[in-house]
Scaffold this motif. Structure first.
Motif, PDB file in Angstrom:
ATOM      1  N   SER A  11       0.830  -1.207   0.000  1.00  0.00           N
ATOM      2  CA  SER A  11       0.000   0.000   0.000  1.00  0.00           C
ATOM      3  C   SER A  11       0.862   1.253   0.000  1.00  0.00           C
ATOM      4  CB  SER A  11      -0.928   0.011   1.222  1.00  0.00           C
ATOM      5  OG  SER A  11      -1.826  -1.069   1.173  1.00  0.00           O
ATOM      6  N   TYR A  49      -8.802  -5.051   0.759  1.00  0.00           N
ATOM      7  CA  TYR A  49      -7.716  -5.613  -0.061  1.00  0.00           C
ATOM      8  C   TYR A  49      -7.873  -7.127  -0.217  1.00  0.00           C
ATOM      9  CZ  TYR A  49      -2.909  -7.324  -0.895  1.00  0.00           C
ATOM     10  OH  TYR A  49      -1.797  -7.966  -1.376  1.00  0.00           O
ATOM     11  N   ALA A  61      -5.182   0.002  -5.829  1.00  0.00           N
ATOM     12  CA  ALA A  61      -4.514   0.269  -4.548  1.00  0.00           C
ATOM     13  C   ALA A  61      -5.510   0.460  -3.419  1.00  0.00           C
ATOM     14  CB  ALA A  61      -3.628   1.505  -4.673  1.00  0.00           C
ATOM     15  N   PHE A  63      -5.458   2.190   0.358  1.00  0.00           N
ATOM     16  CA  PHE A  63      -4.659   3.059   1.205  1.00  0.00           C
ATOM     17  C   PHE A  63      -5.289   3.240   2.594  1.00  0.00           C
ATOM     18  CE2 PHE A  63      -3.298   5.572  -2.842  1.00  0.00           C
ATOM     19  CZ  PHE A  63      -2.437   4.539  -3.202  1.00  0.00           C
TER      20      PHE A  63
END
Length: 371
Positions: A11, A49, A61, A63
């Protein structure tokens, strides 16, 4: 490298090159950066994720954004202790100052690229995060819904429940997803946050207790509840290595132009620090705020003492007089008024904290300003 550290490092690396991403999921904690906010942020980002079918696409991605700068971690001793215990590299976490949300929203706008935001432990975006408002798709919070901050025109899911810790709500979501296996390190971090928020006490029959029990079974660490709370509380209360400004900023909320620092000492004791008054004045200037309300607590043998320091910056005598009167009516007695624009009040009731003081002050402020 273990699963959690692998996720955090990936990340972090992708945050450095966010411009090449086709899809970004931001999980954002609150600006106070307390334990449950930080641990909920990381846990929910890891959950997304792990459960999103991104098929190892290196242009997607996730974050987990801690809503304070990197320097802010160094003044949060209890956070550092838990991360070091879990062998997590503090320099591979994503801090608020490392991402330009305004540039990100502008770059993703009017394209087929996806930008989504998930708020944990708050449901009001502060001014410099407001640009994310239209990207918010999910909220978890355990504070009362702010009637002045509406989400009715937005297509998003919201879970707001009265529990002791936001980690309780996030953990419940994680355990409901049968395809997701809660990581042992994450289980420990969330468990500790709930222990701290429940002050090391058992709460039979509550969702906090249920999640605490489930997280305990997943964790490989085996410190007892009371021992964990004792360690974390001592770390949080230890302030002799901090400057007055750091004491004010390490657990700070900024709502509607008003500063609400929470301190683990009484205001009368804080004002004994050299340059304490100047530190409050500096903080107000940094945030362009005309009112700072220091919510201060100290434990004695059998009770928790509470006093509140109110700093009136650029507010006239008439406002101060009206504020003191209305604060008195709410059971706050004026203790010390030796400074022209700083007053200390003692709460005469049984128990109160920032969750109740904050809306009270906002209401008083709005009433005076509107009169």
């Amino acid at each position: 490298m273990d699963e959690l550290n692998k996720f955090l490092e990936e990340s972090y690396e992708r945050s450095l090159e966010w411009g090449r991403m086709n899809e970004i999921h931001i999980v954002l904690g609150n600006e106070a950066g307390d334990l449950d906010s930080v641990m909920s942020t990381i846990a929910y980002a890891h959950f997304l994720y792990s459960t999103t079918k991104h098929q190892s696409d290196d242009r997607i991605a996730f974050f987990p954004v801690l809503n304070f700068d990197r320097d802010g971690m160094d003044i949060r001793s209890e956070h550092k202790y838990l991360f070091e215990q879990a062998d997590i590299n503090l320099d591979k976490l994503i801090y608020r100052n490392q991402l330009n949300f305004e540039e990100m929203v502008r770059d993703f706008g009017n394209t087929n690229r996806i930008l989504k935001t998930y708020l944990v432990d708050h449901h009001q975006l502060r001014e410099n995060d407001e640009v994310l408002r239209e990207t918010v798709c999910r909220i978890f919070d355990h504070r009362p819904l702010d009637k002045y901050y509406s989400w009715t025109d937005f297509n998003m899911k919201m879970r707001i429940e009265k529990v002791a810790s936001c980690c309780t709500l996030v953990a419940d979501e994680l355990f409901k997803e049968t395809s997701y296996e809660v990581d042992s390190k994450l289980a420990h971090l969330m468990y500790c946050a709930i222990v701290y928020d429940t002050k090391g006490r058992d709460r039979p029959g509550t969702l906090d207790e249920e999640m605490k029990s489930k997280l305990w079974t997943k964790s490989t660490y085996r410190l007892e509840t009371k021992e964990i709370f004792k360690i974390l509380d001592e770390l949080h209360c230890k302030c002799d290595h901090l400057t007055p400004l750091q004491i004010l900023t390490r657990d700070l909320k900024f709502e509607k132009g008003i500063l609400f620092p929470r301190l683990s000492m009484l205001a009368v004791d804080f004002m004994k620090f050299p340059n304490a008054y100047d530190a409050i004045d500096t903080l107000c200037h940094q945030y362009k705020s005309d009112l700072a309300v220091l919510i201060c607590t100290r434990k004695s043998s059998n009770e928790q003492l509470v006093d509140v320091g109110v700093f009136f910056s650029n507010l006239d005598c008439e406002f101060k007089t009206k504020f003191v009167k209305k604060f008195n009516e709410a059971k706050f007695a004026l203790l010390d008024g030796k400074y022209d624009n700083f007053s200390i009040f003692k709460f005469l009731g049984k128990k109160i904290g920032r969750k109740k003081i904050l809306p009270l002050v906002l209401e008083i402020y709005e009433n005076i300003k509107g009169s």
